[in-house]
Scaffold this active site. Sequence first.
Site, PDB file in Angstrom:
ATOM      1  N   HIS A  79     -95.632  -7.276 -43.240  1.00 48.00           N
ATOM      2  CA  HIS A  79     -94.650  -7.605 -42.535  1.00 48.00           C
ATOM      3  C   HIS A  79     -93.876  -9.090 -42.399  1.00 48.00           C
ATOM      4  O   HIS A  79     -94.224  -9.254 -41.452  1.00 48.00           O
ATOM      5  CB  HIS A  79     -94.086  -6.781 -40.856  1.00 48.00           C
ATOM      6  CG  HIS A  79     -93.982  -5.797 -41.114  1.00 48.00           C
ATOM      7  ND1 HIS A  79     -94.311  -4.453 -40.019  1.00 48.00           N
ATOM      8  CD2 HIS A  79     -93.233  -4.436 -42.111  1.00 48.00           C
ATOM      9  CE1 HIS A  79     -93.897  -3.353 -40.549  1.00 48.00           C
ATOM     10  NE2 HIS A  79     -93.775  -3.371 -41.209  1.00 48.00           N
ATOM     11  N   TYR A  97     -92.841 -12.407 -40.771  1.00 46.23           N
ATOM     12  CA  TYR A  97     -91.231 -12.693 -39.241  1.00 46.23           C
ATOM     13  C   TYR A  97     -91.745 -14.226 -39.739  1.00 46.23           C
ATOM     14  O   TYR A  97     -92.039 -15.284 -40.095  1.00 46.23           O
ATOM     15  CB  TYR A  97     -92.458 -12.749 -38.163  1.00 46.23           C
ATOM     16  CG  TYR A  97     -92.673 -11.212 -37.751  1.00 46.23           C
ATOM     17  CD1 TYR A  97     -92.003 -10.101 -37.340  1.00 46.23           C
ATOM     18  CD2 TYR A  97     -93.903 -10.737 -38.298  1.00 46.23           C
ATOM     19  CE1 TYR A  97     -91.954  -8.841 -37.031  1.00 46.23           C
ATOM     20  CE2 TYR A  97     -93.910  -8.965 -38.166  1.00 46.23           C
ATOM     21  CZ  TYR A  97     -93.218  -8.130 -37.424  1.00 46.23           C
ATOM     22  OH  TYR A  97     -93.658  -7.320 -36.622  1.00 46.23           O
ATOM     23  N   VAL A 106     -98.521 -10.349 -38.204  1.00 46.31           N
ATOM     24  CA  VAL A 106     -99.590  -9.913 -37.025  1.00 46.31           C
ATOM     25  C   VAL A 106     -99.374  -8.481 -37.468  1.00 46.31           C
ATOM     26  O   VAL A 106    -100.791  -7.380 -37.193  1.00 46.31           O
ATOM     27  CB  VAL A 106     -99.229  -9.951 -35.193  1.00 46.31           C
ATOM     28  CG1 VAL A 106     -99.631 -11.138 -35.156  1.00 46.31           C
ATOM     29  CG2 VAL A 106     -97.922  -9.593 -35.273  1.00 46.31           C
ATOM     30  N   HIS A 107     -98.647  -8.272 -38.521  1.00 51.78           N
ATOM     31  CA  HIS A 107     -99.128  -6.671 -39.316  1.00 51.78           C
ATOM     32  C   HIS A 107     -99.073  -6.606 -40.950  1.00 51.78           C
ATOM     33  O   HIS A 107     -98.408  -6.858 -41.567  1.00 51.78           O
ATOM     34  CB  HIS A 107     -97.307  -6.081 -39.339  1.00 51.78           C
ATOM     35  CG  HIS A 107     -96.703  -5.736 -37.864  1.00 51.78           C
ATOM     36  ND1 HIS A 107     -95.452  -5.728 -37.419  1.00 51.78           N
ATOM     37  CD2 HIS A 107     -97.877  -6.204 -37.044  1.00 51.78           C
ATOM     38  CE1 HIS A 107     -95.643  -5.501 -36.165  1.00 51.78           C
ATOM     39  NE2 HIS A 107     -96.371  -5.493 -35.732  1.00 51.78           N
ATOM     40  N   ALA A 108    -100.759  -6.296 -40.806  1.00 58.16           N
ATOM     41  CA  ALA A 108    -100.821  -6.285 -42.255  1.00 58.16           C
ATOM     42  C   ALA A 108    -101.347  -4.890 -42.478  1.00 58.16           C
ATOM     43  O   ALA A 108    -102.041  -4.297 -41.902  1.00 58.16           O
ATOM     44  CB  ALA A 108    -102.228  -7.217 -42.437  1.00 58.16           C
TER      45      ALA A 108
END
Lengths: 488, 491
Positions: free
Chosen positions: A265, A267, A422-424
């Site tokens: 995601h 950002y 921070v989302h993988a």
Amino acid sequence: MAQLDAQVLIIGSGAGGAVTALELARRGLDVLVLEEGGRYGQADYGRPAPEAMRKLYRRGGMTPIMGRVPIGYVEGRCVGGSTEINSGFWHRTPREALLRWKTQFELADASEEELGPHFDWAEDMLGVGLSAGEWPASTRLFARGVERMGWSYQEVPRAAPGCRGTNACAQGCPTGAKTGMSRSIVPAAEAAGARVLSGVRVLQLLKKRDKVVGVVARRQHADGASDLVRLQAEHVFVCAGPTETPSLLLRSGIKYHVGNTLRIHPYLKIAARFDEVVDAHDHVLPLLQVKEFWPQLSLGGAFFSLGQLAMTLSENWPENRGQMQNHRNMAQYYVGVRGTGKGWVRPTLFGDDATLVRYELSDEDAKALSIGLARLSELLLAAGARDVFPSVWGLPSISKEADAARWLDEVVPRSRLSLVTVHAFSSCPMGERREVCAVDSYGKVFGFENLYVNDASMLPDSPGVNPQGTIMALARRNAMRFADANAA
Amino acid sequence: MKKRGRLYVAIGVLSSAIFIVLAVRRLEFSAVAKAFQNANLLPWLPLAVLSYITGHWVRGVRCRMLVSNEAKLSLSTATNVVVFGYAVNNVLPARLGEFARAGMLAQNSGLPFVQSLTVTLLERVLDGLCLLLLLVIAAGMVPDVGWVTRMLEVGGLVFGIAALGVLLAVAAPSLLLNVTSRVAHRFGPRVHGFGVTLVSQLVAGVSFIRTFSSALSIIGLSVVVWLFEAGMFLCLMPAFEIGLDPWLAVFAMCVTNLGILVPSTPGFIGVFQFVCMRAVMLVGVSQPVAFSYAALVHLSFYVPITLWGFAIAFTYGVSFGEMANRAAEARPIEAGAEQPLVSLRAARETKSGEPSRFFVALVEALLPNDVALADRRQVVQDVARFVQTELGDLPARLGWLLAIGLTGFRVITVLVKLRTLEALELGARRAWVERWAYGSFALARQLFRGVRSTALLAYYDHAQVRAELIPREKPGARVLTLEAKRTHGAA
């Protein structure tokens, strides 16, 4: 010397590994969890960012995702993994995502109803809920902006009962309110009999035909010395996170659909200056999210410290450095996009055993980010912000709605964007479609009898929301199924 | 002595005998005697010995540096370790000196034997490459002959392969360990344990040259070592009225040292004299004078170091026989079910923990001057240390790209500003750095993004800066009076 062999070896102690350890230990299996990072107590948390990064983050936070637009990416490397440094925001997997996974990946037994009990359990274990007190100023201002725009918002539940609003989640919660894995699931797993060894990095899985028979690991001592050890195990769960899990599998010669389908995601951060004193550094981050434009776009609140504010302003530092004096009137927010680009994960050939991650922002992502920049800027200006400061080079500030609306039509050039994530996930996608998946619907690696992946890597693609809940629910489902088949 | 050892000795003796015959064939011994009678030994012989011994002292510096990541050796101990290895090679066959030296290094540094042997191997590879480099340069200054070309070809092949191995261990240690583990695992736990242990220690042995600056300093020292040895060859030329020719000295030194890689007796008797003699004969020196010169060089090479070696053996209380056995005794740890395959030492804390002057200068230029700080210098130092550590944690490929980029920045700084970044006055430095970090050239901005972001993060989260910027009470601040509300909109 400690007995290092185990019936079930779990590599990683984050949202996936900790839940797996608890469920298997509860069923009487001999469980050993190997965590690469250290184990820290309350006193180690909430320290200034530089100190926290050195202790709690993988490679001190220097794990950028490369691509035409380099993206700042961090993940935890400590007992509890990234749950120790995230915001604690909690989402159940959106129904749409589960339907897509069933259709496109033939993911079995993962409907909203089937995952419901696992979410219930996790939310109960972590004390997930809405904030108990009055919303802080940064949240109230955001709410005012949303209302003036005529949109809707939701307060996002958090795994942080009793949060005292230190805004230090990213440095490890200093009050212990946030129920990261090290405070919740890991102690429960240990009480159930699981052993947790910190400071152990698994370098390679040792294979024998279609079985993994053990691992080679480096065990770090407090004085900096290390041992190379070989451990044996009947079953191995790799729960090392979205970048390290595929990297370890690839280092071990396991390549089938591994590491080729990373999703994130992306950002874009935006700081806003208000007339009112916000003192964002002294309160919890903004708690609301705008899902009006989901799944393409999410708008919400970001961490705030002086250092983090400076990083956001740094793209246009010569013009914006003076704003640091206004920090008490400022707060930070984000535009998040679902992430339709593609990425890959590879172990490096050179240097130490680091992992290289690459992601190419899709045109759709770039367009969504530009629209998000416009939407969020409009929202913040409507909320009363004097200026907003996007993390976009050459765009120091926006102070008029008309200037913000421009980005509904125009696309910010990639070279000007400064993005973070921070989302993988999705680097070892799960499902029954062997032509696209690395593991089956329960995390078992194709072609292996006793090797499983049970972390963010297995999500088939982007869930469009904070993934911790999804990871925990799927991990528990998989672990329980494994225990049913293997417990005494 | 084992059968294989006896074979080595036999080959060495035979080889030496052949080279002695070749050296003295058609030699007029009366002319040799006359050359020695007329030799001007003073001051040339003491100078030659001094140059050679100084070279060993530099070898000691290099050895100490190579193990400095994991062990602290005094310069005298490091030099003694080096000299002892040479001395053992002078009195024992089959280059046992290399093993004895590794054993002594292991004993004095506490490093595992294989790792110590790796350090020795690394020195040998560096020596070989330096010799080849010097030979290529010096060969252009002497008449062209076929055997020099062949020597270069063979040496290039041998040391090229060795250098590739070292390069792999330096640049891709994890890959090497990974491949070894995967291959060795097929042959059972015992072979796996041995392979992993061996490679781990090999990798640890070359750890010092993993950074560009340390690799450069080691290569520089290696060149100095051989220039001092060439000094010995040079100083002895006037003793036999051979003209002082530095290039000839370098040439003779190179071919002699490459030549003695051929198996021979302890002390390289025969081979040494023959190769050295042939080298100086290329420039027209007569055979008797050339032989006399080679014999004296050999004595200067042999006697002082062997005597020094005996003194070390006496001081350290070891016999040469013991040293030969030490190599065999110092085996890697056996792999067992509950035992570590191998234990590796912690890297020593060194002054490298301090930020470099360049990073301090760079960070100072990036930081704002918006807060009156009690100890600004300390803040800059802390931030620079953090930034340097953080950038050092980048994966190797990105780290190299950054290093190349920053090197380019430094070079351009010198070219444009005619001084280094560190020497620029703060105002000028700030303006220059900001042109790069925030200018319109995207690549430069990308280069500086990591540096400026980490610097600003560390600066504004520094305790001193926070204390100044976040006063708990600030008079006159207008406090938000929005009505507190909790509305839950639809998702």
